[in-house]
Write a protein that holds these residues in place. Structure first.
Motif, short mmCIF file in Angstrom:
data_model
loop_
_atom_site.label_atom_id
_atom_site.label_comp_id
_atom_site.label_asym_id
_atom_site.label_seq_id
_atom_site.Cartn_x
_atom_site.Cartn_y
_atom_site.Cartn_z
N GLU A 253 70.70 -16.38 22.28
CA GLU A 253 70.80 -15.26 21.34
C GLU A 253 69.95 -15.47 20.09
OE1 GLU A 253 75.24 -13.53 21.58
OE2 GLU A 253 75.19 -15.69 21.15
N LEU A 254 69.42 -16.66 19.90
CA LEU A 254 68.70 -16.96 18.67
C LEU A 254 67.55 -15.99 18.42
CD1 LEU A 254 68.57 -20.87 18.80
CD2 LEU A 254 69.58 -19.50 16.97
N LEU A 255 66.64 -15.87 19.36
CA LEU A 255 65.46 -15.04 19.17
C LEU A 255 65.80 -13.55 19.16
CD1 LEU A 255 62.46 -14.94 18.70
CD2 LEU A 255 62.10 -15.03 21.17
N PRO A 256 66.60 -13.03 20.11
CA PRO A 256 66.92 -11.59 20.07
C PRO A 256 67.59 -11.16 18.76
CG PRO A 256 67.51 -12.51 22.20
CD PRO A 256 67.15 -13.67 21.32
N ARG A 257 68.49 -11.99 18.25
CA ARG A 257 69.15 -11.61 17.00
C ARG A 257 68.19 -11.69 15.82
NH1 ARG A 257 74.61 -11.38 16.77
NH2 ARG A 257 74.61 -12.14 14.62
N LEU A 258 67.31 -12.67 15.82
CA LEU A 258 66.31 -12.77 14.76
C LEU A 258 65.40 -11.54 14.78
CD1 LEU A 258 65.24 -14.58 12.49
CD2 LEU A 258 63.69 -15.61 14.16
N GLU A 259 65.00 -11.12 15.96
CA GLU A 259 64.17 -9.92 16.09
C GLU A 259 64.91 -8.67 15.63
OE1 GLU A 259 63.13 -10.00 20.19
OE2 GLU A 259 61.35 -11.27 19.89
N TRP A 261 67.43 -8.42 13.35
CA TRP A 261 67.53 -8.37 11.89
C TRP A 261 66.16 -8.15 11.25
CZ3 TRP A 261 72.04 -7.11 10.81
CH2 TRP A 261 73.18 -7.73 11.31
N GLY A 262 65.12 -8.80 11.82
CA GLY A 262 63.78 -8.57 11.29
C GLY A 262 63.33 -7.13 11.45
N GLY A 263 63.74 -6.50 12.55
CA GLY A 263 63.41 -5.09 12.75
C GLY A 263 64.02 -4.19 11.71
N TRP A 264 65.27 -4.48 11.33
CA TRP A 264 65.90 -3.67 10.29
C TRP A 264 65.24 -3.92 8.94
CZ3 TRP A 264 67.45 -0.47 13.35
CH2 TRP A 264 68.37 -0.68 14.37
N LEU A 265 64.88 -5.17 8.66
CA LEU A 265 64.25 -5.50 7.38
C LEU A 265 62.87 -4.84 7.24
CD1 LEU A 265 65.21 -9.26 6.98
CD2 LEU A 265 66.01 -7.35 5.59
N HIS A 266 62.22 -4.56 8.36
CA HIS A 266 60.94 -3.85 8.30
C HIS A 266 61.07 -2.55 7.51
CE1 HIS A 266 57.57 -1.32 9.55
NE2 HIS A 266 58.46 -0.46 10.01
N ALA A 313 73.88 -16.37 7.79
CA ALA A 313 75.22 -16.12 8.31
C ALA A 313 75.20 -14.98 9.32
CB ALA A 313 76.17 -15.79 7.16
N HIS A 314 74.47 -13.91 9.02
CA HIS A 314 74.41 -12.78 9.95
C HIS A 314 73.64 -13.13 11.22
CE1 HIS A 314 75.89 -10.52 6.50
NE2 HIS A 314 76.11 -9.51 7.32
N TRP A 315 72.72 -14.05 11.11
CA TRP A 315 71.94 -14.47 12.28
C TRP A 315 72.74 -15.41 13.17
CZ3 TRP A 315 67.64 -18.69 12.08
CH2 TRP A 315 67.02 -18.80 13.34
N ASN A 320 78.03 -8.29 15.00
CA ASN A 320 77.15 -7.26 15.53
C ASN A 320 75.89 -7.14 14.67
OD1 ASN A 320 78.83 -6.30 17.69
ND2 ASN A 320 80.16 -5.39 16.15
N THR A 321 74.77 -6.84 15.31
CA THR A 321 73.51 -6.68 14.57
C THR A 321 73.31 -5.22 14.16
OG1 THR A 321 72.32 -6.47 16.68
CG2 THR A 321 72.40 -8.66 15.68
N TYR A 322 74.32 -4.64 13.52
CA TYR A 322 74.24 -3.26 13.09
C TYR A 322 73.28 -3.13 11.90
CZ TYR A 322 78.42 -2.34 15.90
OH TYR A 322 79.33 -2.21 16.92
N ASP A 323 72.50 -2.07 11.90
CA ASP A 323 71.51 -1.86 10.84
C ASP A 323 72.15 -1.84 9.45
OD1 ASP A 323 72.83 0.54 11.24
OD2 ASP A 323 71.03 1.70 11.72
#
Length: 490
Positions: A253-259, A261-266, A313-315, A320-323
């Protein structure tokens, strides 16, 4: 003709007010325009709005009948809006529009308090006013928007040494959204950093924290009393049961979750290059500030440390990876970005015309994201068109199926809101195809089933067919792919 001395005095008095007022006015106009976007409520928005409606039309002031796993303050603000206007999408979203505009003013004042720099404060407020991320949530009914406002106000009060008020506002923040308690360490740290004096004793520092903690404790005690009055329905217990993942993430889950959160930060600025520029400037500013040892530099480091811990913490915790979970973070990131940008321009000795040109380029880069949000095309925030037509579907059910039993899957919270506080049909949630088959087994009467689409309905229809139940699709007027079926024995 106004004498030169009078003109100079007017400029001196009003210049510090005029530009922030224009930035906030711009932000307000954009957020008011978002109220006109024709989009249905997101499932969570619909849930909060339906709960608020029961306060107004159902006389359920304590929300005893609600499936409540959130604190009540934001829901009560929507209930007040419903009472003043009427239950509607517009009224459900209006409180957050007000809160979002006030957040701009709070960020301006907080940045000014921490940096003592009006240009930096103006830039931070302007970036937030135009942030596609913030705009995507401004005209929604999510609780995060109001929680972010209270967090910024609490940090501002603490930075000014108003510890009792900061604690009280922090209690309001938690009474709006429990996860906003993550901001408490930052509020306290910024307050201590801004109010510390050389020679302060440990007793004096503890006294400040005591006033803060005391007011916070009183507020939380009142919240607990309210929750106890709803017994046996405790939102604390339900929130813990639903939202506590109870584990760290797995390696896969490391990479999918990082992607994620990074997508929302964009969407913080909506422009990758501008995001990179602001991040780089913030990092350089932190490095320079490490040597200066000023209060402003300390505040930068406290915010940066908190932001990293917040993201980590969220990563790493399996939430949930909610926006919307990053909403609390975004104003503080833009504060750091504004600090770095202004410092870089000054260090490079860029003339005023050049600085204005750079600002114009930044605004042009953000323009597509702003326009997309105003058109309802943002890929985060509200419903994003997923439930277009559900209002027409609800009207069809109320009009054509009075007194009928209608089973549903995938539409519960939204359908409940759009059916109104007195639905004419009885809606029954069915979680699995087998559950619907068990309900229909041996029945001679006609009942109904509604779901997201024909494709989504297939497993349910297969289960019904195996027990001899015929499903006849009912056509209805309206957009959307929702599927409505009449169910009867063959």
């Amino acid at each position: 003709m106004t004498p030169p001395a009078s003109r100079a005095r007017w400029k001196h008095l009003h210049a510090p007010v005029l530009l922030p007022a224009l930035v906030i006015l711009l932000g307000a106009l954009l957020r008011i325009a978002l109220l006109g976007v024709d989009v249905r409520l997101h499932p969570d928005e619909a849930l909060f709005a339906a709960q608020a409606r029961t306060v107004v039309t159902g006389g359920d002031a304590l929300l005893r009948g609600a499936d409540l796993d959130k604190p009540p303050l934001a829901i009560y603000s929507v209930a007040l809006s419903f009472a003043l206007l009427e239950p509607s999408e517009f009224a459900a979203r209006l409180p957050n529009v007000f809160a979002s505009v006030l957040t701009l003013a709070a960020l301006y004042r907080l940045t000014l308090a921490l940096s003592d720099d009006r240009i930096t404060a103006l830039l931070a407020a302007l970036l937030l006013a135009l942030s596609p991320y913030d705009l995507a949530f401004a005209a929604t009914a999510f609780t995060d928007v109001q929680a972010t406002l209270w967090a910024l106000v609490a940090a501002l009060l603490a930075a000014r040494g108003r510890w009792t008020l900061a604690g009280a506002v922090s209690a309001l923040m938690i009474a709006t959204k429990l996860n906003a308690a993550l901001a408490l360490p930052l509020v306290a740290a910024l307050g201590l950093a801004q109010t510390a004096h050389e020679g302060d004793s440990a007793r004096a520092i503890l006294a400040r924290l005591g006033r803060f903690a005391g007011a916070l404790a009183i507020g939380l005690a009142l919240l607990a009393v309210w929750d106890t009055a709803r017994s046996p329905q405790s939102f604390w217990a339900l929130n813990a049961a639903r939202n506590n993942p109870g584990r760290l993430i797995r390696s896969d889950e490391l990479l999918p979750r990082l992607e994620a959160w990074g997508g929302w930060l964009h969407h913080v600025t909506g422009a990758p290059l501008l995001n990179l520029v602001l991040l780089s400037g913030a990092i350089v500013n932190l490095g320079s500030g490490w040597r200066s040892r000023s209060r402003a530099a300390l505040a930068d480091w406290l915010i940066a440390t908190w932001a990293i811990a917040f993201l980590a913490a969220h990563w790493l915790i399996a939430v949930n990876t909610y926006d919307r979970y990053l909403h609390l973070l975004v104003p503080f990131l833009l504060l750091l970005g504004a600090r770095g940008a202004v410092r870089a321009v000054r260090a490079a000795r860029i003339p005023r015309a050049g600085a204005i040109g750079l600002l114009a380029l930044a605004l042009v880069a953000m323009a597509p994201g702003v326009i997309g949000a105003l058109r309802g095309e943002a890929r985060l925030g509200g419903d994003q068109g997923r439930h277009t037509g559900i209002d027409a579907l609800a009207a069809t059910i109320n009009r054509e199926l009075p007194g009928a039993v209608v089973y549903e899957n995938g539409l519960g919270w939204e359908l409940a809101f759009y059916l109104g506080d007195r639905p004419r049909a009885q809606i029954v949630h069915t979680p699995q195809p087998e559950a619907l088959a068990d309900e229909m087994a041996g029945r001679a009467d006609t009942r109904y089933f509604v779901t997201l689409s024909v494709e989504h309905a297939a497993p349910w229809l297969d289960a019904l067919a195996r027990i001899g139940i015929e499903a006849r699709r009912i056509e209805w007027d309206g957009p959307g792919e929702f599927a409505l079926y009449a169910l009867s024995a063959r």
